[in-house]
Write a protein that holds these residues in place. Structure first.
Motif, short mmCIF file in Angstrom:
data_model
loop_
_atom_site.label_atom_id
_atom_site.label_comp_id
_atom_site.label_asym_id
_atom_site.label_seq_id
_atom_site.Cartn_x
_atom_site.Cartn_y
_atom_site.Cartn_z
N PRO A 1 0.81 -1.23 0.00
CA PRO A 1 0.00 0.00 0.00
C PRO A 1 0.84 1.27 0.00
N VAL A 2 1.93 1.26 0.76
CA VAL A 2 2.80 2.45 0.81
C VAL A 2 3.42 2.71 -0.54
N TYR B 1 2.28 1.77 -3.46
CA TYR B 1 1.26 2.17 -4.43
C TYR B 1 0.78 3.60 -4.23
N ARG B 2 0.82 4.09 -3.01
CA ARG B 2 0.47 5.50 -2.79
C ARG B 2 1.49 6.42 -3.47
N HIS B 3 2.72 5.95 -3.57
CA HIS B 3 3.75 6.72 -4.27
C HIS B 3 3.62 6.60 -5.78
N LEU C 1 0.82 5.76 -7.55
CA LEU C 1 -0.52 6.09 -8.06
C LEU C 1 -0.60 7.37 -8.89
N THR D 1 -3.01 7.17 -12.71
CA THR D 1 -4.30 7.06 -12.01
C THR D 1 -5.29 6.19 -12.76
N GLN E 1 -7.35 6.16 -5.62
CA GLN E 1 -6.97 6.15 -4.20
C GLN E 1 -7.84 5.18 -3.40
N VAL F 1 -6.45 1.60 -3.69
CA VAL F 1 -5.27 1.34 -2.85
C VAL F 1 -5.68 1.20 -1.39
N GLU F 2 -6.63 2.03 -0.95
CA GLU F 2 -7.07 1.94 0.44
C GLU F 2 -7.89 0.68 0.68
N GLU G 1 8.23 5.17 5.75
CA GLU G 1 6.78 5.26 5.94
C GLU G 1 6.17 3.91 6.34
#
Length: 372
Positions: free
Chosen positions: A276-277, A279-281, A283, A287, A312, A315-316, A370
């Motif tokens: 998840p960390v 993929y937040r970077h 994304l 998108t 988003q 990913v969440e 992170e």
């Protein structure tokens, strides 16, 4: 499938010589009946058994050398790897190293040459997740070099996948393995090209199946159908079909491999923390692909959401699922020591270029921090 070893292993053994190396891990197969069943079949076929036990999770290069020496000294005709991905990976490389005098790590990583001769290999899968039985790649930890990386060895001549063999595996290990399957599928899905293609359509079905059947096992751990589907999904994620026409990424695996080289952490659990960390970077660079992931894999309704918000949400949803299934979400939960040299991990991680963005060493270190 169910009963396949008992029905077909003896027939296959007729095609190989008299000496079989029986390789396995910590010995759990001696407590669940698998060992006795296989030894009985080997004895019935008149095979001489050379045992190679004690293959650890995150198999080491020293263990590979031990196995290769044993295979050479006993003139082994077939290696039978019984276990999960660690046993299979170790035996692939043993198969190759036993046939060459030169150090295989140096041959492949310095001379960039792959082996061409192998002791024949067969696998009997008792832990699903890695899909290791489907290819000739192996992940081996070189403890002296502090590198956990790929080596290429033998492709198994045959593989047995009997879901009943997984019933005695601890649930924590089952879920970790199943998440590794999901990770393999995601690492391929987020590779290039990004446009619609059949490989990605199949991949979405595999991911949905893994998610659904993990949830089944959480409420019914002995469910044969769910274990069967997860065993098949594991094979599908690594048999090459999902990768047809794709440049795969596997950046998360590269990060976890080096984290494992420094901490010996559980592979699937390490992936669960990092994904998840990471993929937040990644994304913001694509998108559209993450939005498709949200809608087609997690079933998130796009109504009223911008492409970014939808991406988003996907990913969440992944992050929430990891928590739902009891996997760790931080390095602290994973048991990574607080004083681990994360900069050394970042500096030694292979940077891939197959996904939507190539990371810098600095951003990679940010991601690791992170994850704490």
């Amino acid at each position: 499938g169910k009963g396949g070893v008992k029905e077909y292993l003896g027939c296959l053994l007729e095609h190989y010589g008299d000496t079989v190396m029986l390789a396995y891990g910590g010995g759990s197969i001696k407590h669940n009946g698998v060992y006795d069943e296989i030894v009985g079949i080997l004895n019935a076929e008149g095979k001489r058994i050379v045992e190679f036990p004690g293959i650890m999770p995150n198999p080491t290069y020293a263990k590979v050398q031990e196995g290769a020496k044993l295979a050479r000294e006993n003139h082994v005709d077939l290696i039978l790897a019984v276990g999960g991905g660690s046993v299979s990976d170790c035996c692939k490389v043993v198969s190759a190293q036993a046939k060459v005098d030169e150090d295989l790590w140096e041959l492949e990583n310095t001379k960039h040459t792959r082996p061409t001769a192998f002791i024949p290999l067969g696998t009997i899968v008792t832990v699903f997740g890695t899909g290791s039985e489907m290819n000739n790649g192996a992940v081996i930890t070189h403890e002296e070099k502090k590198i956990k990386g790929a080596l290429w060895g033998a492709q198994a001549d045959f593989a047995f996948l009997d879901p009943t063999y997984t019933l005695s595996v601890p649930m924590k290990q089952v879920i970790s393995g199943a998440f590794d399957t999901l990770s393999h599928a995601m690492e391929t899905y987020f590779g290039k090209p990004d446009e619609n293609n059949l490989s990605d359509d199949i991949n979405e079905a595999v991911m949905r199946s893994v998610i659904r059947n993990i949830r089944v096992l959480l409420t019914d751990k002995d469910n044969y159908e769910a274990r069967s589907e997860l065993t098949w999904a594991s094979a599908m994620a690594e048999n090459g079909i999902l990768k047809i026409g794709k440049v795969t990424d596997f950046q998360c695996h590269m990060i976890e491999h080096q984290l494992g080289a420094y901490t010996n952490c559980n592979h699937g659990a390490g992936l669960a923390v990092i994904h998840p960390v990471l993929y937040r970077h990644l994304l913001p660079a694509n998108t559209a692909r993450f939005a498709r992931f949200a809608q087609n894999v997690w079933g998130i309704d796009p109504a009223g959401k911008s492409e970014l918000k939808l991406a988003q949400a996907g990913v969440e949803a992944l992050a929430a699922f990891i928590k739902e299934i009891g996997m760790p979400t931080t390095f602290a939960e994973l048991g990574v020591p607080a004083d681990t040299d994360l900069k050394a991990v970042a500096d030694s991680t292979v940077l891939t270029g197959g996904c939507c963005k190539k990371l810098s060493r600095e951003e990679l270190l940010d991601i690791l921090n992170e994850c704490k």
